[in-house]
Scaffold this motif. Structure first.
Motif, PDB file in Angstrom:
ATOM      1  N   ALA A  74       3.491   1.485  -3.247  1.00  0.00           N
ATOM      2  CA  ALA A  74       3.483   2.808  -2.614  1.00  0.00           C
ATOM      3  C   ALA A  74       4.649   2.976  -1.650  1.00  0.00           C
ATOM      4  N   ALA A  77       5.180   5.949   0.509  1.00  0.00           N
ATOM      5  CA  ALA A  77       4.216   6.925  -0.037  1.00  0.00           C
ATOM      6  C   ALA A  77       4.561   8.338   0.436  1.00  0.00           C
ATOM      7  N   TYR A 408       0.702   8.373  -4.304  1.00  0.00           N
ATOM      8  CA  TYR A 408       0.818   7.155  -5.114  1.00  0.00           C
ATOM      9  C   TYR A 408      -0.409   7.065  -6.007  1.00  0.00           C
TER      10      TYR A 408
END
Ligand code: IFM
Length: 453
Positions: A74, A77, A408
């Protein structure tokens, strides 16, 4: 002769019961999706989870990605950790009155037994930001995000680790109990166990039915133990604690696929329903797995039940596919099937909500559509399906669209866009999608600002 006759009847009855399920479809041309309404105080929410949006988290998913088990981690993110003021404003702009988000265990307890007060203060400030805008904070304590140290001591595979989760989660509740409307102990215990321990789709990537059943049992027991710890403490006893269950109907493609569908249904749903109804976790598949555990307080351990619903699968033996004639999405395992949402609400109502006398919250439902306009159609039809179930007596108190913004999606970023806001992952700029207008219209028409009592 009589024996043969009886055997033939039995055989015909067995074959009859092996018929592929007749899937429920409605005639949408004759349905007025505008004919819906929602009660006062209904929660119109949006959802996210810590690892999927916060950025900068180092947990088992980060390790999984760096080991090359999925496409990417991620990373930053959506940078939600730093942008939560802006994001609270975006939630308010939607007319939403609730926000479901996750807390990151690895930030709060970076090492076993070492707690970071600043991280807890951060979540407290986030709740305040939401509350001042009339938005109910709803917290998920665990959303697939085990800290690495927890996984390394055996995670939920070991019964003795349950107390580590309970200690962490109680600490969060002690800190935030006056600011949070609803607590979710886990995001879908059955999905976590099945994807991590049978299907190799998330960390730790094992394929072991026995272990999967033990993990499922340990998660459910952890839920009950946390519930009891919260209720036995005079200060936190008022907190509303529940968990959530993900329903995905497994429909046999042909009559001989029915045993696989039944097995899938048993693993994914029945064990959990029985646990909460009877206080017994019983899992038995000959030669593959056996777990028996009694937790007598389980039937008294839910203040509400959450439901996650997306879609259904067709089963061809042990393999799954989507239904080719249904509207496809960007997720190869999900089609647009609102009738299934109605069926899922009825199912959770019959197996958990009615027997235990608790309300239902739709804690997740959403789509990563092929074309943006499909999202509006999705929302119209899924709202209609929920409204129909409510009219038929299901006590649904809230609906959380997944997700507030693109984020994500467990392995990839930007390929499956569930958000009402588009996120540019380079600049982190959020932009409202045109398809969010229908969500806004309904939330503004029926929603009221939330006030903590
Ligand atoms: O993004 C996920 C979420 O974390 C859990 N439920 C399903 C969503 C969409 O795949």
């Amino acid at each position: 002769m009589t024996h043969r006759f009886i055997a033939s009847i039995a055989f015909i009855l067995t074959l009859g019961s092996l018929h592929a399920a007749s899937i429920e479809y409605w005639d949408w041309k004759s349905i007025d999706t505008n004919a819906i309404s929602f009660p006062k105080n209904f929660l119109f929410g949006v959802g996210t989870s810590a690892y999927q949006v916060e950025g900068g988290n180092k947990n088992v998913w980060d390790r999984w990605a760096h080991e090359g088990k999925c496409e990417q981690a991620a990373g930053q993110a959506c940078d939600h950790w730093n942008r939560y003021h802006e994001d609270a404003q975006l939630i308010q702009n939607l007319g939403a009155n609730a926000y479901r988000f996750g807390v990151e265990w690895s930030r709060i307890e970076p090492q076993q037994g070492v707690f970071d007060e600043a991280a807890l203060d951060h979540y407290a400030a986030m709740c305040d930001e939401l509350l001042k805008r009339g938005i109910a904070p709803v917290i998920t304590l665990h959303h697939y995000n085990d800290p690495i140290w927890f996984a390394d001591v055996g995670g939920f595979e070991k019964e003795e680790n349950i107390q580590l989760y309970v200690r962490f989660a109680k600490k969060v509740i002690d800190k935030l109990h006056n600011k949070v409307h609803l607590w979710l102990t886990f995001n879908s215990p059955t999905s976590y166990a099945a994807k991590g321990y049978l299907a190799n789709r998330m960390p730790p990537g094992k394929k072991n039915m026995q272990l999967m059943a033990e993990v499922m049992k340990n998660l459910l027991v952890a839920h009950v133990r946390l519930y009891k710890a919260v209720k036995h403490d005079r200060i936190t006893a008022h907190a509303q604690v529940g968990t959530l269950h993900n329903i995905c109907q497994l429909e046999p493609a042909r009559m001989w696929d029915k045993p696989f569908a039944l097995l899938g249904d048993y693993i994914s749903h029945r064990c959990l329903y029985n646990f909460f109804k009877t206080g017994v976790f019983r899992f038995y598949i000959p030669c593959m797995g056996y777990v028996y555990h009694k937790e007598p307080d389980a039937p008294k351990s839910l203040d509400f039940i959450g439901l996650n619903y997306y879609s259904h699968f067709m089963m061809h033996g042990p393999k799954t596919s989507t239904f080719p004639d249904e509207m496809q999405t960007m997720c190869p395992d999900k089609t647009i099937y609102p009738e299934g949402f109605y069926r899922a609400i009825k199912e959770i109502d019959a197996h958990i909500a009615k027997p235990l006398n608790v309300p239902i919250y739709v804690t997740e439902n959403g789509v990563a559509p092929v074309k943006e306009e499909d999202r509006e159609l999705f929302l119209r039809r899924y709202y209609y399906a929920m409204h129909k179930a409510m009219n038929e007596g299901c006590d649904v108190r809230g609906y959380f669209y997944w997700s507030l913004m693109d984020n994500y999606e467990w392995g990839t970023m930007g390929k499956k866009r569930y958000g009402l806001y588009h996120v540019d992952f380079e600049t982190h700029k959020r932009t409202l999608k045109s398809s969010a207008q229908y969500y806004i219209d309904i939330a503004q028409k029926f929603g009221n600002k939330f006030q903590m009592v």
